[in-house]
Motif scaffolding. Sequence first.
Motif, PDB file in Angstrom:
ATOM      1  N   VAL A 244       0.868  -1.181   0.000  1.00 52.81           N
ATOM      2  CA  VAL A 244       0.000   0.000   0.000  1.00 52.81           C
ATOM      3  C   VAL A 244       0.903   1.229   0.000  1.00 52.81           C
ATOM      4  O   VAL A 244       2.109   1.118   0.219  1.00 52.81           O
ATOM      5  N   ASP A 245       0.313   2.387  -0.235  1.00 50.01           N
ATOM      6  CA  ASP A 245       1.132   3.602  -0.265  1.00 50.01           C
ATOM      7  C   ASP A 245       0.400   4.757   0.411  1.00 50.01           C
ATOM      8  O   ASP A 245      -0.637   4.573   1.045  1.00 50.01           O
ATOM      9  N   HIS A 246       0.933   5.959   0.228  1.00 48.22           N
ATOM     10  CA  HIS A 246       0.414   7.127   0.939  1.00 48.22           C
ATOM     11  C   HIS A 246      -0.997   7.512   0.521  1.00 48.22           C
ATOM     12  O   HIS A 246      -1.661   8.301   1.199  1.00 48.22           O
ATOM     13  N   THR A 247      -1.478   6.997  -0.608  1.00 52.22           N
ATOM     14  CA  THR A 247      -2.814   7.369  -1.077  1.00 52.22           C
ATOM     15  C   THR A 247      -3.930   6.609  -0.355  1.00 52.22           C
ATOM     16  O   THR A 247      -5.097   6.958  -0.492  1.00 52.22           O
ATOM     17  N   TYR A 248      -3.572   5.560   0.393  1.00 49.64           N
ATOM     18  CA  TYR A 248      -4.588   4.742   1.058  1.00 49.64           C
ATOM     19  C   TYR A 248      -5.122   5.435   2.304  1.00 49.64           C
ATOM     20  O   TYR A 248      -4.356   5.819   3.192  1.00 49.64           O
ATOM     21  N   THR A 249      -6.421   5.587   2.349  1.00 54.81           N
ATOM     22  CA  THR A 249      -7.094   6.062   3.552  1.00 54.81           C
ATOM     23  C   THR A 249      -7.246   4.891   4.526  1.00 54.81           C
ATOM     24  O   THR A 249      -7.019   3.730   4.142  1.00 54.81           O
ATOM     25  N   PRO A 250      -7.650   5.146   5.769  1.00 49.07           N
ATOM     26  CA  PRO A 250      -7.932   4.016   6.668  1.00 49.07           C
ATOM     27  C   PRO A 250      -8.947   3.043   6.077  1.00 49.07           C
ATOM     28  O   PRO A 250      -8.801   1.828   6.222  1.00 49.07           O
ATOM     29  N   GLU A 251      -9.953   3.568   5.395  1.00 46.26           N
ATOM     30  CA  GLU A 251     -10.969   2.709   4.778  1.00 46.26           C
ATOM     31  C   GLU A 251     -10.367   1.873   3.654  1.00 46.26           C
ATOM     32  O   GLU A 251     -10.727   0.701   3.469  1.00 46.26           O
TER      33      GLU A 251
END
Length: 290
Positions: A244-251
Amino acid sequence: MDTNKKTYILTGSSGSKLGVLDLIIGCLYRHECYAYEIHTFDDNDVERFFFRVEFHYIGDGEFSEESLRSQFADRAKAFDAEWDLRDLSIPDKLVILVSKYDHCLEDILHRYRTGAFNIEIPAIISNHPDLKALADWHNIPYYHLPITEETKLQQEAEVWEIIQRVDADLVVLARYMQVLSDDLCRKLHGRAINIHHSLLPGFKGAKPYHQAYEKGVKLVGATAHYVSKDLDEGPIITQLVEPVDHTYTPEGLIAKGRDTERLALVRAIKLHVERRCFLNGSKTVVFPGH
């Protein structure tokens, strides 16, 4: 090779002794059995030899499973062997424990319905009523057994009664959000599989994916393991990770995590049902499958 013949699996472990391969292959040869898949592993640390052999009978007469069992048992004593012979035409019986999350249960039921698993599901047990409609759609008995701190032992006794009554081979905790007692863990030793996110032990307690988000994690995953009295620390069967990377929200992290949970769990079930998993102390020996 006649693929319509019945398939058997001979599995087990023995002391690391000269002649153990002859014990296995020689016995199958004398009973006119063709071994077309063989996996072995010798653990030098504990001096234990693990084996899995998949085979057909190719003789002209009637295959005698009883004769094979008897001859193998007699010779296996000299090797301190623990073993099992399984007719693969007989499906394993799975009891599924689940709470409210349905992603793991949905995946298992889809593969069950499409024949990806050689299993029967005689019972689904939940501490909530939410997923009864899903079980009803598959014509699987659904047992709603609510649980509180005061009723935990009584509820577990009911769970154990169902497991025994349907003669379950395997119990699957498909996101069952309850901690099993030490007593039930002992009763289910080696035949209960659980799943948890692989953010542990770094992010324990409530909202682990929100904690991971705050730390900027770059991997999420899931671990499928045998149940033990040590919470989420049983012998590991399989693990999956996804970047995963920085664009992933908690959801987004939660959604990715749930994908890895369902995939890791169904892989672990398949490995167990195909007799590819062996307990080896606090670890496992897992032979590859398709």
